[in-house]
Design an enzyme around this catalytic site. Structure first.
Site, PDB file in Angstrom:
ATOM      1  N   LYS A 198      -2.756   5.125   2.122  1.00 29.05           N
ATOM      2  CA  LYS A 198      -1.689   5.718   1.304  1.00 29.05           C
ATOM      3  C   LYS A 198      -2.325   6.339   0.065  1.00 29.05           C
ATOM      4  O   LYS A 198      -3.106   5.693  -0.637  1.00 29.05           O
ATOM      5  CB  LYS A 198      -0.752   4.600   0.866  1.00 29.05           C
ATOM      6  CG  LYS A 198       0.698   4.874   1.100  1.00 29.05           C
ATOM      7  CD  LYS A 198       1.491   3.643   0.719  1.00 29.05           C
ATOM      8  CE  LYS A 198       2.952   3.929   0.734  1.00 29.05           C
ATOM      9  NZ  LYS A 198       3.708   2.838   0.141  1.00 29.05           N
TER      10      LYS A 198
HETATM   11  C1  E4P Z   1       7.159   2.645   0.430  1.00 28.89           C
HETATM   12  O1  E4P Z   1       6.172   3.075   0.952  1.00 28.89           O
HETATM   13  C2  E4P Z   1       7.378   2.578  -1.034  1.00 28.89           C
HETATM   14  O2  E4P Z   1       6.311   1.981  -1.645  1.00 28.89           O
HETATM   15  C3  E4P Z   1       8.666   1.868  -1.335  1.00 28.89           C
HETATM   16  O3  E4P Z   1       9.645   2.217  -0.384  1.00 28.89           O
HETATM   17  C4  E4P Z   1       9.134   2.059  -2.756  1.00 28.89           C
HETATM   18  O4  E4P Z   1      10.419   1.545  -2.888  1.00 28.89           O
HETATM   19  P1  E4P Z   1      11.117   1.256  -4.317  1.00 28.89           P
HETATM   20  O5  E4P Z   1      11.550   2.542  -4.901  1.00 28.89           O
HETATM   21  O6  E4P Z   1      12.264   0.358  -3.982  1.00 28.89           O
HETATM   22  O7  E4P Z   1      10.061   0.566  -5.150  1.00 28.89           O
END
Ligand code: E4P
Length: 227
Positions: free
Chosen positions: A83
């Site tokens: 990522k």
């Molecule tokens: C996924 O890859 C993200 O890190 C995650 O969905 C972020 O979600 P949030 O906005 O609830 O922190």
């Protein structure tokens, strides 16, 4: 549509896997930090539990460092997807990692322009954060729709992962908008199963069944005698 679990917690993952509907996992530095375990150890444990894509985020912010860190993360397990944050340095790193055959997930995507850049760089996945877009008073689902229409128009194969999902409606609308993947917190997966009419209907079925068999004891399943 694939479902990923948005968590780095092993208990949540073990419990979620019992439903048999989870195809992968996404983590981020905040989720890893919550577990208090070094990232490599935690990721190994996650990869031991699930056979599917596991997104792990780099924490460097320069392209060269992200590239090296991404290569190290990818070595942990073949299912790792690196990522990378959607910043200019991140796009350089994604281009380099893609050329090395390392799969990437471009995260913190908040606009169709960013998603277009991610696809051009060869990202395997792009993660628009729909909940955080909604929090600003905009429409996160419009973002999914825009990315989907641009990608299909030009034949980009980058998968759209609906991230920052806050509830079942987000899941349904992301599915209607054509997202390939939704990453869901454990709580949202539980919410998917719930409906007051299901609960009321089941209660009625069981009440009717139990009342009937109380009146006709011979029909009670426990009293049936096998030959
Ligand atoms: C996924 O890859 C993200 O890190 C995650 O969905 C972020 O979600 P949030 O906005 O609830 O922190």
């Amino acid at each position: 549509m694939k479902f990923f679990l948005d968590s780095a917690n092993l208990e949540e993952l073990k419990n979620a896997l019992e439903w048999g509907i989870i195809d992968g996992v996404t983590t981020n530095p905040s989720l890893i930090a919550k577990e208090g375990v070094p990232v490599e150890d935690q990721i190994r444990r996650i990869c031991d539990l699930i056979d599917g894509d596991v997104s792990v985020e780099v924490v460097s912010s320069l392209a060269g460092e992200m590239f090296e860190e991404g290569k190290q993360l990818a070595r942990i397990h073949p299912n790792i997807v690196v990522k990378v944050p959607m910043i200019a340095e991140g796009i350089k790193a994604v281009s380099r990692l893609s050329k090395e055959g390392i799969r990437t997930n471009v995260t913190l995507c908040f606009s169709a322009a960013q998603a277009l850049a991610a696809a051009k760089a060869g990202a395997y996945i792009v993660s628009p954060f729909i909940g955080r877009v909604d929090d600003l008073g905009w429409n996160g689902l419009d973002l999914i729709r825009d990315i989907g229409s641009i990608y299909s128009r030009y034949g980009f194969v980058t998968q759209i992962l609906a991230a920052s999902i806050r509830g079942p409606l987000h899941v349904v609308e992301a599915a209607k908008a054509g997202a390939h993947i939704a990453t869901l917190p454990f709580k949202v997966i539980e919410q998917l199963f719930q409906h007051p009419l299901t609960e009321r209907g089941l209660e009625q079925f069981l009440t009717d069944y139990n009342n009937a068999f109380e009146k006709i004891p011979v029909m009670r399943p426990l009293q049936l005698k096998r030959p």
